[in-house]
Design a protein around this motif. Structure first.
Motif: not given
Length: 424
Positions: A236-262
């Motif tokens: 998980v290379g990036a997490i994006h959510a919120g802008r203030a410490n006293n606000v629960i945001p409505a949206v959060a996102s995660l960006e993943l890198s996924v690798r395999a040798l098979d």
């Protein structure tokens, strides 16, 4: 192959200057107009039939000798990376924010070094295609060239490529048959909750807590779903959510890198990640959307072609400078797509272990990286010898090919060149 190494070492200065010129003028994916033009002009000057603009900015140089039916492809990449250079080299990038941080300038110079030698002294029969590829760094230049008819227009019975590797002794060659580099896929997870006041979390559906749980749960896919004898990476290379410490945001996102040798593990990872994310999201009262982007395939070297490359490597530099079956890497390469169409092998050449410009120890994709110019002669000699071993000249001087050592000093005129002419 002392003569061959000596010959290319003697001429290396020309290609070191060329490599440093390319390094000073780096170009990003599908912007390699200057580099492609330089490559094409050199090849034409040496007698190759050149096709420009393959897959955008790709170049293919073709050389045909004798009546041999075998066809060989050798590939080098040309693009740079969006990184600000900090190598301190005299030949450092002249473009702010762009540099050759992966050694593609060196790969191009190695193949051009071989190209000139083969045009002037190569003892082979058959067809040689030199493939200079754009956009390896995430741009999928190999696929673009293939979609533009690379292997239909320039058929190959085998195709090879080479990449430098810092941290390995300069000029040491590493071979591996089977899966050699990982697939690379990318996922964006979007969690939709209900925002609210940080003091009243019971009045909201918090996507941040769901995201945190998903990050930890994803690690169980590798530890509990993938065979322990297989390799897989979920980052998980990036997490994006919120802008203030006293606000629960409505949206959060995660960006993943996924690798395999098979290839099967690659499919398993996609299935399990999607299922796990959906279940975790539901448990926290939020919804989830997974956008899956397929990247590069698993790079699989074919056994016969890799065995030929091993023999060439040992013949060229000696067994003590060759790793016959190296470990796989979890990095990715779009040469994998070419190997899905044509058998071949991807070879590593040690870039060195020292520090400072041109010493080779700094890892690729680092602002301090630089290609080790001592590899130009070794890499070029490897390509020249591989060509002569693959395209065996059955009729040279009426001798059996085993009697005429490829790379030996020519004792007669080079075999006449028959050009392939094709409009760009």
């Amino acid at each position: 192959m002392t003569y061959l190494l000596d010959a290319l070492t003697h001429r290396a200065g020309e290609f070191i200057r060329l490599r440093r010129d390319i390094h000073r003028h780096p170009e990003l994916a599908f912007e390699e107009h200057r580099t492609a033009g330089l490559v094409a002009d050199k090849l034409e000057g040496w007698g190759y039939a050149v096709t420009r603009g393959v897959g955008g900015t790709g170049v293919v140089g073709s050389l045909v000798r004798g009546t041999g039916s075998r066809r060989l492809g050798l590939r080098a990449d040309m693009d740079a990376l969006p990184i600000e250079e900090a190598s301190g080299a005299e030949w450092a990038s002249g473009r702010p924010g762009v540099m050759h941080a992966c050694g593609h300038d060196g790969h191009t110079a190695m193949l051009l070094s071989a190209a000139r030698h083969l045009a002037e002294h190569g003892r082979f029969e058959g067809t040689l295609h030199l493939i200079f590829q754009p956009a390896e760094e995430g741009g999928g230049g190999a696929l673009r060239m293939m979609q533009d008819g690379l292997f239909e227009r320039f058929p190959c019975d085998a195709v090879f490529a080479m990449h430098n590797m810092p941290g390995i002794e300069q000029g040491h060659l590493v071979l591996r048959d089977g899966a050699a580099m990982a697939s690379s896929d990318y996922a964006t997870i979007t969690l939709q909750g209900e925002g609210g006041h940080g003091a009243m979390p019971h009045r909201a559906s918090d996507p941040v807590v769901a995201a945190a749980s998903i990050v930890m749960a994803l690690q169980t896919v590798v530890s509990r779903n993938v065979d322990p004898l297989q390799a897989a990476v979920i980052t998980v290379g990036a997490i994006h959510a919120g802008r203030a410490n006293n606000v629960i945001p409505a949206v959060a996102s995660l960006e993943l890198s996924v690798r395999a040798l098979d290839r099967d593990v690659r499919l398993l990872l996609e299935r399990r990640i999607c299922a796990l994310v959906a279940a975790q999201a539901e448990s926290f009262g939020v919804t989830a959307r997974v956008e899956w982007k397929r990247g590069y395939a698993v790079l699989v070297n074919s056994p016969a072609e890799t065995d030929l490359a091993r023999k060439v490597a040992v013949e060229l530099v000696g067994e003590h400078r060759v790793t016959l079956q190296g470990p796989p890497l979890t990095g990715s390469e779009d040469f994998a797509f070419m190997l899905e169409r044509v058998p071949g092998s991807y070879v590593l050449i040690g870039n060195g272990m020292g520090t400072g410009p041109g010493q080779g120890g700094c890892m690729v994709h680092n602002p301090g990286y630089d290609f080790n110019d001592d590899n130009i002669a070794v890499g070029g000699a490897f390509w020249a010898l591989l060509t002569e071993r693959f395209l065996v000249a059955h009729s040279l001087s009426g001798k059996d090919p085993a009697d005429a050592a490829p790379g030996a000093a020519p004792t007669d005129e080079p075999v006449p060149v028959r050009r392939i002419v094709e409009a760009a």
